[in-house]
Design a protein around this motif. Structure first.
Motif, PDB file in Angstrom:
ATOM      1  N   LEU A 217      -0.813 -12.600  -1.218  1.00 60.12           N
ATOM      2  CA  LEU A 217      -0.812 -11.909  -2.509  1.00 60.12           C
ATOM      3  C   LEU A 217      -1.450 -10.537  -2.339  1.00 60.12           C
ATOM      4  N   GLY A 218      -2.438 -10.226  -3.176  1.00 58.94           N
ATOM      5  CA  GLY A 218      -3.063  -8.916  -3.077  1.00 58.94           C
ATOM      6  C   GLY A 218      -4.202  -8.854  -2.098  1.00 58.94           C
ATOM      7  N   GLY A 219      -4.417  -9.938  -1.330  1.00 59.12           N
ATOM      8  CA  GLY A 219      -5.519  -9.976  -0.371  1.00 59.12           C
ATOM      9  C   GLY A 219      -6.587 -10.928  -0.850  1.00 59.12           C
TER      10      GLY A 219
ATOM     11  N   VAL B 113       0.825 -10.215  -8.143  1.00 55.58           N
ATOM     12  CA  VAL B 113       1.172 -11.221  -9.143  1.00 55.58           C
ATOM     13  C   VAL B 113       2.173 -10.643 -10.135  1.00 55.58           C
ATOM     14  N   ALA B 114       1.968  -9.387 -10.497  1.00 54.40           N
ATOM     15  CA  ALA B 114       2.884  -8.744 -11.451  1.00 54.40           C
ATOM     16  C   ALA B 114       4.306  -8.709 -10.914  1.00 54.40           C
ATOM     17  N   ASP B 115       4.458  -8.411  -9.627  1.00 48.12           N
ATOM     18  CA  ASP B 115       5.793  -8.383  -9.027  1.00 48.12           C
ATOM     19  C   ASP B 115       6.452  -9.756  -9.099  1.00 48.12           C
ATOM     20  N   LEU B 116       5.680 -10.805  -8.827  1.00 45.79           N
ATOM     21  CA  LEU B 116       6.224 -12.164  -8.885  1.00 45.79           C
ATOM     22  C   LEU B 116       6.589 -12.534 -10.319  1.00 45.79           C
ATOM     23  N   GLN B 117       5.768 -12.118 -11.281  1.00 45.23           N
ATOM     24  CA  GLN B 117       6.049 -12.427 -12.680  1.00 45.23           C
ATOM     25  C   GLN B 117       7.325 -11.758 -13.163  1.00 45.23           C
ATOM     26  N   GLN B 118       7.618 -10.601 -12.611  1.00 45.40           N
ATOM     27  CA  GLN B 118       8.793  -9.848 -13.041  1.00 45.40           C
ATOM     28  C   GLN B 118      10.055 -10.193 -12.245  1.00 45.40           C
ATOM     29  N   SER B 119       9.912 -11.115 -11.296  1.00 43.14           N
ATOM     30  CA  SER B 119      11.037 -11.414 -10.401  1.00 43.14           C
ATOM     31  C   SER B 119      12.109 -12.279 -11.044  1.00 43.14           C
TER      32      SER B 119
END
Length: 422
Positions: A169-171, A183-189
């Motif tokens: 994730l972000g580290g 997390v935002a990228d995964l939520q928008q996927s």
């Protein structure tokens, strides 16, 4: 009709012992077999809950330590699911990519091993049931410095899309960046559920449209992987809402037990105080076994004796642990202060020595250089998977040197004071 699956990751089957403190042969055997026993529990749980699938989000193995014996064990357990009509979907993580036999093992037909090119598997469902698709992508190499998200196919329309990914994730502390994404990228996927792996600590991020789950690891391997360990049992209902249940799986749970011994003046009272706290902790741990690292703090006239006889204290507590039942002692650490004068020494000579050590030796550049040289030599002799014992980065390494120097000085003074008193 619902779709149910069990989501886990970071099994690290047959991982070598990662702590030098496990010198007890029985304890070493327990921890050495714990990852296998935890995996058997996972398979048992799949069968008991009659799930549709097992989703393994990477790091089944522990790198190049893997043997064919380990791989055969895995195949045998997955065949139990095959015979029960339960499918398995797995991706390879960074440790699996190191394994020389990962690509050689023949799995049952019901096992889908995703490759280095992203794939989508549409699940065969009965007419009228909502469609489900599982997306996966494996590590081809031990390192993936860039996000893998862009390589995944777009979600199938009007389908519950489940993504399986090994990512940092972000580290996270203690984890190198692997296939980082936000997390935002995964939520928008557009995926309904992200089945993640790599970070050994459990975390869940849910919103109305998605669930992003890092299940943690099902079995800790040393004190740095302390606390309860578990997996996620996931139910997707007919309305496509998701229920995520945490189920405990660890066979042996590592815990840090801090005991304040302030005011304890007798050895038998010291043992009893630790024993009471050990019994209390055992009562809070649901795992079959408790492996405790005891950390003594506070001020006591027994401080010097605790340091000198730490081995005897550990033996005493191992006996008490045996009486309590399935309670093991990883290590006893003494960080107490002596009662009385500030330096904790009785004679002028020892008081002067304590001052010299504190002011001139501990802060000496030459002394620090000697410590560093010894530590680096020892670290170089260890297998690569054990070298983080000396710190995962430069700052951690330097902090370790400081602690070792401080504890070493205290132990020397403790032994000198005891001899003076004899």
């Amino acid at each position: 009709m619902t779709y149910r699956f069990l989501h886990t990751a970071d099994i690290h089957l047959d991982s070598p012992l990662r702590t030098l403190a496990l010198r007890n042969p029985e304890l070493s055997e327990l921890i050495g077999l714990a990852t296998r026993r935890a995996f058997v529990r996972i398979i048992d749980l799949c069968l008991e809950e009659r799930v549709d699938a097992l989703v393994l989000a990477g790091d089944l193995y522990d790198g190049d330590q893997t043997s064919m014996k380990t791989a055969r064990f895995l195949a045998e357990q997955l065949r139990r699911l095959h015979e029960a009509g339960i499918r398995t979907f797995l991706i390879r993580g960074n440790h699996d990519a190191l394994s020389k036999i990962t690509t050689e093992l023949v799995m049952p037909d019901s096992v889908k091993v995703f490759g280095a090119v992203a794939e989508v598997v549409a699940i065969n469902r009965a007419p009228g049931e909502f469609p489900v698709a599982i997306h996966g992508l494996s590590f081809a190499k031990p390192h993936a410095p860039e996000s893998l998200l862009r390589h995944y196919a777009i979600p199938l329309p009007d389908t519950v899309n489940i993504g399986v990914m090994h990512t940092s994730l972000g580290g996270s502390e203690k984890h190198d960046p692997y296939a980082p994404c936000s997390v935002a990228d995964l939520q928008q996927s557009g995926f309904r559920y992200w089945a993640l792996g790599h970070i050994h600590k459990r975390s869940i991020v849910e919103d109305p449209s998605s669930a992003i789950v890092m299940p943690g690891m099902p079995q800790g391997r040393d004190i740095n992987e302390d606390g309860p360990k578990s997996i996620s049992l996931v139910t997707i209902r007919d309305d496509r809402s998701i229920d995520i249940e945490e189920r405990q799986t660890c066979v042996a749970q590592f815990e840090r037990l801090v005991v304040n011994v302030t005011g304890v003046n007798e050895w038998k009272d010291l043992v009893e105080r630790i024993n009471v706290e050990l019994e209390r902790m055992r009562g809070t741990v649901s795992a079959d076994h408790l492996v405790a690292r005891i950390h003594l703090t506070g001020t006591s006239v027994l401080s010097w004796r605790m340091r000198r006889d730490a081995d005897l204290l550990r033996t005493e507590m191992e006996t008490r642990g045996s009486i309590i039942g399935k309670t093991w002692i990883d290590k006893v650490q003494v960080a107490t202060s002596p009662a009385g004068d500030a330096d904790g020494v009785s004679s002028d000579a020892l008081a002067e020595l304590a001052t010299i050590i504190k002011q001139e030796v501990d802060g000496s550049t030459g002394y620090r250089a000697e410590l560093r040289e010894i530590a680096e030599e020892l670290r170089g002799q260890l297998p690569s998977e054990l070298r983080d014992i000396f710190g995962a980065d430069r700052d951690a390494f330097e902090n370790m040197l400081t602690n070792f120097g401080r504890e070493g000085s205290a132990s020397v003074l403790a032994r000198l004071r005891t001899r003076e008193a004899e």
